[in-house]
Design an enzyme around this catalytic site. Structure first.
Site, PDB file in Angstrom:
ATOM      1  N   ARG A 237       0.860  -1.187   0.000  1.00  0.00           N
ATOM      2  CA  ARG A 237       0.000   0.000   0.000  1.00  0.00           C
ATOM      3  C   ARG A 237       0.894   1.234   0.000  1.00  0.00           C
ATOM      4  NH1 ARG A 237      -3.566  -2.698  -1.530  1.00  0.00           N
ATOM      5  NH2 ARG A 237      -5.617  -3.058  -0.628  1.00  0.00           N
ATOM      6  N   GLU A 266      -3.906   7.859  -4.776  1.00  0.00           N
ATOM      7  CA  GLU A 266      -4.253   7.155  -6.020  1.00  0.00           C
ATOM      8  C   GLU A 266      -5.576   7.686  -6.543  1.00  0.00           C
ATOM      9  OE1 GLU A 266      -4.084   2.918  -5.413  1.00  0.00           O
ATOM     10  OE2 GLU A 266      -2.035   3.003  -4.680  1.00  0.00           O
ATOM     11  N   HIS A 285      -1.697   0.632  -9.916  1.00  0.00           N
ATOM     12  CA  HIS A 285      -2.296  -0.336  -8.976  1.00  0.00           C
ATOM     13  C   HIS A 285      -2.922  -1.518  -9.737  1.00  0.00           C
ATOM     14  CE1 HIS A 285      -4.064  -0.680  -4.656  1.00  0.00           C
ATOM     15  NE2 HIS A 285      -3.955  -1.877  -5.220  1.00  0.00           N
TER      16      HIS A 285
HETATM   17  N1  NDP Z   1      -0.847  -3.948  -5.477  1.00  0.00           N
HETATM   18  C1  NDP Z   1      -1.939  -4.684  -5.444  1.00  0.00           C
HETATM   19  O1  NDP Z   1      -2.750  -4.673  -6.384  1.00  0.00           O
HETATM   20  C2  NDP Z   1      -2.190  -5.566  -4.273  1.00  0.00           C
HETATM   21  C3  NDP Z   1      -1.742  -5.234  -3.031  1.00  0.00           C
HETATM   22  N2  NDP Z   1      -1.975  -6.066  -1.974  1.00  0.00           N
HETATM   23  C4  NDP Z   1      -1.472  -5.692  -0.661  1.00  0.00           C
HETATM   24  O2  NDP Z   1      -0.622  -6.728  -0.199  1.00  0.00           O
HETATM   25  C5  NDP Z   1      -0.907  -6.976   1.164  1.00  0.00           C
HETATM   26  C6  NDP Z   1      -0.462  -8.363   1.570  1.00  0.00           C
HETATM   27  O3  NDP Z   1      -1.290  -9.346   0.999  1.00  0.00           O
HETATM   28  P1  NDP Z   1      -1.119 -10.890   1.434  1.00  0.00           P
HETATM   29  O4  NDP Z   1       0.263 -11.352   1.170  1.00  0.00           O
HETATM   30  O5  NDP Z   1      -2.253 -11.632   0.846  1.00  0.00           O
HETATM   31  O6  NDP Z   1      -1.338 -10.728   3.006  1.00  0.00           O
HETATM   32  P2  NDP Z   1      -0.845 -11.659   4.204  1.00  0.00           P
HETATM   33  O7  NDP Z   1      -1.713 -11.287   5.350  1.00  0.00           O
HETATM   34  O8  NDP Z   1      -0.797 -13.079   3.756  1.00  0.00           O
HETATM   35  O9  NDP Z   1       0.658 -11.185   4.459  1.00  0.00           O
HETATM   36  C7  NDP Z   1       0.978 -10.002   5.119  1.00  0.00           C
HETATM   37  C8  NDP Z   1       2.410 -10.088   5.611  1.00  0.00           C
HETATM   38  O10 NDP Z   1       2.752  -8.816   6.168  1.00  0.00           O
HETATM   39  C9  NDP Z   1       3.386  -9.049   7.413  1.00  0.00           C
HETATM   40  N3  NDP Z   1       3.175  -7.930   8.319  1.00  0.00           N
HETATM   41  C10 NDP Z   1       2.015  -7.357   8.703  1.00  0.00           C
HETATM   42  N4  NDP Z   1       2.244  -6.349   9.562  1.00  0.00           N
HETATM   43  C11 NDP Z   1       3.585  -6.293   9.721  1.00  0.00           C
HETATM   44  C12 NDP Z   1       4.451  -5.466  10.468  1.00  0.00           C
HETATM   45  N5  NDP Z   1       3.963  -4.497  11.246  1.00  0.00           N
HETATM   46  N6  NDP Z   1       5.777  -5.684  10.382  1.00  0.00           N
HETATM   47  C13 NDP Z   1       6.275  -6.667   9.589  1.00  0.00           C
HETATM   48  N7  NDP Z   1       5.504  -7.488   8.853  1.00  0.00           N
HETATM   49  C14 NDP Z   1       4.182  -7.295   8.922  1.00  0.00           C
HETATM   50  C15 NDP Z   1       2.735 -10.290   7.963  1.00  0.00           C
HETATM   51  O11 NDP Z   1       3.587 -10.824   8.943  1.00  0.00           O
HETATM   52  P3  NDP Z   1       3.291 -12.195   9.723  1.00  0.00           P
HETATM   53  O12 NDP Z   1       3.351 -13.239   8.665  1.00  0.00           O
HETATM   54  O13 NDP Z   1       4.382 -12.305  10.679  1.00  0.00           O
HETATM   55  O14 NDP Z   1       1.909 -12.034  10.301  1.00  0.00           O
HETATM   56  C16 NDP Z   1       2.624 -11.132   6.694  1.00  0.00           C
HETATM   57  O15 NDP Z   1       3.820 -11.821   6.479  1.00  0.00           O
HETATM   58  C17 NDP Z   1      -2.413  -6.699   1.276  1.00  0.00           C
HETATM   59  O16 NDP Z   1      -2.809  -6.404   2.584  1.00  0.00           O
HETATM   60  C18 NDP Z   1      -2.589  -5.518   0.358  1.00  0.00           C
HETATM   61  O17 NDP Z   1      -2.392  -4.313   1.062  1.00  0.00           O
HETATM   62  C19 NDP Z   1      -2.640  -7.243  -2.136  1.00  0.00           C
HETATM   63  C20 NDP Z   1      -3.137  -7.597  -3.347  1.00  0.00           C
HETATM   64  C21 NDP Z   1      -2.975  -6.777  -4.529  1.00  0.00           C
HETATM   65  O1  LIG Z   2      -4.864  -3.952  -3.724  1.00  0.00           O
HETATM   66  C1  LIG Z   2      -5.567  -4.893  -3.929  1.00  0.00           C
HETATM   67  C2  LIG Z   2      -6.035  -5.802  -2.933  1.00  0.00           C
HETATM   68  O2  LIG Z   2      -6.659  -6.816  -3.318  1.00  0.00           O
HETATM   69  O3  LIG Z   2      -5.827  -5.546  -1.739  1.00  0.00           O
END
Ligand code: NDP
Ligand SMILES: O=CC(=O)O
Length: 324
Positions: A237, A266, A285
């Site tokens: 994000r 955005e 995005h």
């Molecule tokens: N550009 C785009 O179009 C898209 C963007 N996204 C973004 O990607 C993000 C991640 O998606 P996804 O992988 O499915 O989510 P997950 O919940 O599977 O993964 C999130 C990861 O972030 C880590 N995390 C969260 N908070 C912290 C912190 N404070 N410090 C360090 N690590 C942290 C978590 O750690 P832990 O494993 O230890 O809990 C986890 O490993 C979404 O929330 C969204 O914002 C998603 C889809 C599309």
């Molecule tokens: O940014 C996209 C999402 O699925 O989150």
């Protein structure tokens, strides 16, 4: 009588038909106060809400006293006031998993495009500048065998690690709140504290959710810790990064380049300094934006809302405590 639902995103015809089979659907363009006022009765009686990219906060929930479930066509849910929903006993459903591989592909696209300067040199070709043998001022840097650091080793981070490890023979470093055995065992990923990851990575790839802890997690101090040759990728994000600090780091040569799919504002304003920098690849995005994946996300969101309003939730729920 069928439960009423507000739909604030266009759906493919077959998915709209599926939704309408279960619910009385009111379609709106957005969730602005003007739209809510215009459809006040529909909002007041709605039990479900489905869409994406709009704020769902206490002010809106005040207008929707009968709401039981919201379903977002996204995995990220930073647009929602989750505490306010939970306090009111409203379920929040999202679409993890169906988009994971596509977003990891987008991140790899950014890695390759920035390292090989693909857009910049393609523009030179279009501008008629390819008039002889190219020299070093057209060269990029290698991706294969370089060190890739992943901040956020969740679903998407894991899929990125798979690509880096098997596809590009890259050593993978990662940081998250917890250790991820699967990443370590399958992709030989090494857990690091953030400072170590920043100092050792050739590519710093961020795929974090936006939360109070992650807002502006990357600023002046973090860019200063990176190698001058480092490439910074963000597909999590926008507000996870202090964008002005990133611009400064790119302009001063503190880091080499950036590949960005998300921004503090955005759509990215046309006068953003980022757009003037040749070492920036800016995407609108598009992390999950393929026909197949966007369809699967919409289908997942429709099914999630049906499950939630029928009391059959087994997965994809952000606040399952509401069920207890
Ligand atoms: N550009 C785009 O179009 C898209 C963007 N996204 C973004 O990607 C993000 C991640 O998606 P996804 O992988 O499915 O989510 P997950 O919940 O599977 O993964 C999130 C990861 O972030 C880590 N995390 C969260 N908070 C912290 C912190 N404070 N410090 C360090 N690590 C942290 C978590 O750690 P832990 O494993 O230890 O809990 C986890 O490993 C979404 O929330 C969204 O914002 C998603 C889809 C599309
Ligand atoms: O940014 C996209 C999402 O699925 O989150």
């Amino acid at each position: 009588m069928k439960p009423s639902v507000i739909l604030y995103k266009a759906l493919p015809d077959d998915l709209l038909a599926r939704l309408e089979h279960h619910f009385t659907v009111t379609r709106v363009d957005d969730l602005s106060p003007e739209t809510v006022a215009q459809h006040a009765d529909a909002f007041a009686s709605a039990e479900g809400l489905l869409g994406s990219s709009e704020k769902v906060d206490s002010a809106l929930l005040e207008k929707m006293p009968g709401l039981r479930a919201t379903s977002t066509v996204s995995v990220g849910y930073d647009n929602f006031d989750v505490d306010a929903l939970t306090q009111r006993g409203i379920l929040l459903m999202h679409t993890p998993t169906v988009l994971t591989e596509t977003v990891a592909d987008t991140m790899m696209t950014l890695v390759l495009a920035t390292a090989r300067r693909a857009l910049e040199v393609a523009d030179r070709v279009k501008n008629g500048e390819w008039t002889g043998s190219i020299g070093p001022d057209w060269f990029g840097i290698d991706v294969h065998h370089k060190t890739l650091g992943i901040v956020g080793m969740g679903r998407i981070g894991l899929a990125l690690a798979q690509r880096a490890h098997f596809g590009f023979s890259m050593p993978v470093l990662y940081n998250a709140r917890s250790h991820h055995r699967e990443a370590e065992e399958r992709f030989n990923a090494r857990y690091c504290d953030l400072d170590t990851l920043l100092a050792e990575s050739d590519f710093v790839c961020v795929v974090l959710p936006l939360t109070e802890e992650t807002r502006h997690k990357f600023g002046k101090a973090q860019f200063a810790r990176m190698k001058n040759s480092a490439i910074f990728i963000n597909a999590g994000r926008g507000p996870v990064v202090d964008e002005q600090a990133l611009i400064d780091a790119l302009k001063s040569g503190e880091i080499h380049a950036a590949g960005l799919d998300v921004f503090e504002q955005e759509p990215l304003p046309a006068d953003s300094e980022l757009l003037k920098l040749p070492n920036v690849v800016a995407l609108p995005h598009i992390g999950s934006a393929t026909h197949e994946t966007r369809y699967n996300m919409a289908a997942c969101a429709v099914d999630n809302l049906i499950d939630a309003l029928q009391g059959k939730v087994e997965k994809n729920c952000v606040n399952p405590q509401v069920l207890k």
